[in-house]
Design an enzyme around this catalytic site. Structure first.
Site, PDB file in Angstrom:
ATOM      1  N   GLU A 282       3.921  -5.600  -9.888  1.00 59.08           N
ATOM      2  CA  GLU A 282       3.942  -6.222  -8.602  1.00 59.08           C
ATOM      3  C   GLU A 282       3.808  -4.814  -7.540  1.00 59.08           C
ATOM      4  O   GLU A 282       4.705  -4.300  -7.333  1.00 59.08           O
ATOM      5  CB  GLU A 282       4.693  -7.284  -7.963  1.00 59.08           C
ATOM      6  N   CYS A 316       4.784  -5.488   1.327  1.00 55.41           N
ATOM      7  CA  CYS A 316       3.848  -5.177   0.480  1.00 55.41           C
ATOM      8  C   CYS A 316       2.796  -5.972   1.056  1.00 55.41           C
ATOM      9  O   CYS A 316       1.581  -5.855   0.781  1.00 55.41           O
ATOM     10  CB  CYS A 316       3.953  -5.235  -0.998  1.00 55.41           C
TER      11      CYS A 316
END
Ligand SMILES: NC(=O)C1=CN([C@@H]2O[C@H](COP(=O)(O)OP(=O)(O)OC[C@H]3O[C@@H](n4cnc5c(N)ncnc54)[C@H](O)[C@@H]3O)[C@@H](O)[C@H]2O)C=CC1
Ligand SMILES: O=C(O)/C=C/C=C(\O)C(=O)O
Length: 506
Positions: A282, A316
């Site tokens: 990720e 993020c």
């Protein structure tokens, strides 16, 4: 259960555990001075183990070191992996009911120590205490969610042409390397540990060397929960020494990693010939927020501001590129600037950014913005040599070219750009004009547009009139350079188990 004594705590845990208020923690840090810094220890086979090499852990709000983090050697990593490998034999055969109980106990212990964890997370990471508390609560949810999820698994069986009965049998994939970044330290580490243990795997976890403190406290929680020896081990250290040894080891059967895209690429290369390894990566985002002219302006401003500046923009999923339809562009920029100026202040909603290195990285993008003659609607380039912590006020930039590195690269800080679009087609084009594809926000009241635009955005997550709404069963992960694989509910099961299909003649 219940036989674990707090006497057996390592000394750094004893010291940290005594600080259950921010005042106590700050006084303790003050009193210990330069030479007495908390020395964290690895957690291997349910015991704390000191390490010979260390680096400083720094409080971003003051810029002062307060603890020492081990830089674990390849030999220390290997020792932890051997413990995890030995433990896998027993743990992988436990019933889901047993694993569920262990996970519930961990959830309860995190809950009981909420304030302690939040205080140290805030000191270590720079985030506000309010934000840290939210993340501790979400760490509890990670364990409680997977503790019940595994109790309700079903296996479908099929009959093929009356000749064979087939069914899928899943088993735990093995020992995992769980590597997390510095922005949401406890939440993101537990997002990996909880499903990993729930699905019967064992692990060596490595938090970011920049923010290791909450993981260190979590080790004590694992000790108190009396998980079987070696099921979860935590080694501290940096990427080149510790992380690299961990991911490359043949004892590791899978890696769940969250962090920068460059590191994700490095890990892929380092494990390219270990085809058996499960990889869940990720990675970074440069996420668009699309604001259409039909929005309720004040709601849109609030959602876009939260998406841009929560946790100082160090998530993020933050929406760092805002695109606004021309008809409301000027109005939006004015309202957004006023709202951010009024609501995002130091010590209020804004914490400090995580490290001097990261401060300098963000600063370099702001210098670039100045040289490209961008308009700073609020905020400015901070000083080169910060004396009292790594503070950067929110920056709202306009008049930037879409080809600028500021628009294309992940800055991961309190910096947002605003640009305009005319049509839906242009909005989609601008949103997708980036190598990343993690998340996005779509702000509009038009139901048909929600589907038309939402289904074209190249991002693993599309939040409509909201941001960071999370349900732990939904697939979480990115498209394009933002990653490989999805985690959450069934998707985590894919990551942490292997499947075989049995064919039984009828
Ligand atoms: N979740 C996200 O999307 C995150 C993105 N970033 C982005 O990445 C940039 C760099 O930040 P870093 O802290 O350097 O992130 P990073 O990707 O280097 O660190 C993440 C984790 O990976 C480990 N690591 C580093 N190199 C490794 C290697 N070769 N093998 C195994 N593990 C390794 C680190 O020790 C840390 O635990 C940030 O400025 C930001 O733009 C950073 C953190 C989180
Ligand atoms: O799951 C969430 O809500 C947040 C996840 C954040 C990251 O994965 C990140 O910032 O790296």
């Amino acid at each position: 259960m219940g036989s674990v004594s707090s006497e057996a705590r390592c000394s750094a845990i004893r010291d940290a555990w005594g600080c259950d208020s921010l005042d106590k923690a700050e006084a303790f840090i003050q009193a210990q001075g330069e030479n007495g810094r908390l020395a964290m220890e690895n957690f291997v086979g349910n015991a704390f183990a000191p390490s010979s090499q260390h680096m400083d852990s720094v409080d971003p709000k003051t810029g002062k070191a307060f603890a020492k983090v081990p830089i674990s050697s390849a030999a220390e990593v290997d020792e932890a992996l051997r413990k995890a490998t030995a433990a896998f034999k027993g743990w992988s055969k436990t019933t889901v009911a047993t694993r569920s109980k262990y996970l519930q106990r961990v959830a309860q212990l995190i809950q009981e120590n909420r304030e302690l964890l939040a205080i140290w997370e805030s000191i270590d990471q720079g985030k506000t205490l309010a934000r840290a508390r939210i993340e501790v609560d979400r760490a509890v949810s990670n364990f409680s969610y997977f503790s019940t999820f595994i109790l309700h698994q079903e296996t479908a069986a099929r009959i093929i042409d009356g000749v064979a009965l087939t069914y899928e049998h899943r088993s735990p994939a093995g020992v995992f390397a769980l590597i997390s970044p510095w922005n949401m330290p406890l939440y993101l580490l537990t997002w990996k540990i909880a499903p990993c243990l729930a699905f019967g795997c064992t692990a060596v976890a490595k938090p970011s060397e920049v923010t290791s403190m909450s993981a260190f406290l979590l080790c004590e929680i694992f000790r108190l929960a009396e998980l079987p020896e070696g099921v979860i081990n935590v080694v501290f250290g940096d990427g080149p020494t510790t992380g690299s040894a961990l991911v490359k080891s043949p004892l590791v059967k899978g890696i769940s990693f969250t962090g920068g895209t460059a590191t994700g690429i490095r890990i892929r290369k380092d494990t390219a010939d270990q085809i058996y390894k499960h990889l869940s990566l990720e990675l970074g985002g440069k996420n668009p927020t699309l604001v259409f002219e039909d929005v309720d302006l004040s709601k849109a401003v609030q959602t876009a501001a939260t998406a841009a500046f929560e946790n100082q923009g160090e998530i993020c999923l933050c929406g760092s590129r805002i695109y606004v339809q021309s008809a409301i562009y000027d109005q939006f920029v004015a309202a957004f600037t006023a709202y951010v100026t009024a609501n995002y202040q130091r010590g209020g909603k804004m914490g400090a950014v995580v490290s001097l290195q990261h401060y300098q990285k963000i600063r370099s993008y702001l210098e670039l913005a100045e040289s490209e003659k961008a308009t700073f609607n609020t905020g400015s380039t901070p000083v080169a040599d910060p004396k009292n912590g790594f503070w950067i006020d929110p920056v709202i930039l306009t008049d930037i070219s879409t080809s600028s590195r500021i628009m294309r690269e992940e800055i991961f800080g309190p910096v947002v750009t605003i640009a305009k679009f005319d049509s839906e087609e242009e909005a989609v084009e601008l949103a997708n004009d980036n190598p990343n594809g993690l998340a996005s926000v779509l702000l509009t009241k038009d139901a048909s547009r929600i589907r038309r635009v939402g289904e074209q955005i190249e991002a693993g997550l599309v939040w409509v009139n909201c941001w960071l709404v999370r349900e732990l069963g939904t697939p979480f992960g990115g498209m394009k350079n933002s990653g490989t694989g999805r985690e959450g509910g069934e998707y985590s099961r894919e990551v942490f188990t292997v499947v075989r299909t049995l064919h039984i003649p009828m």
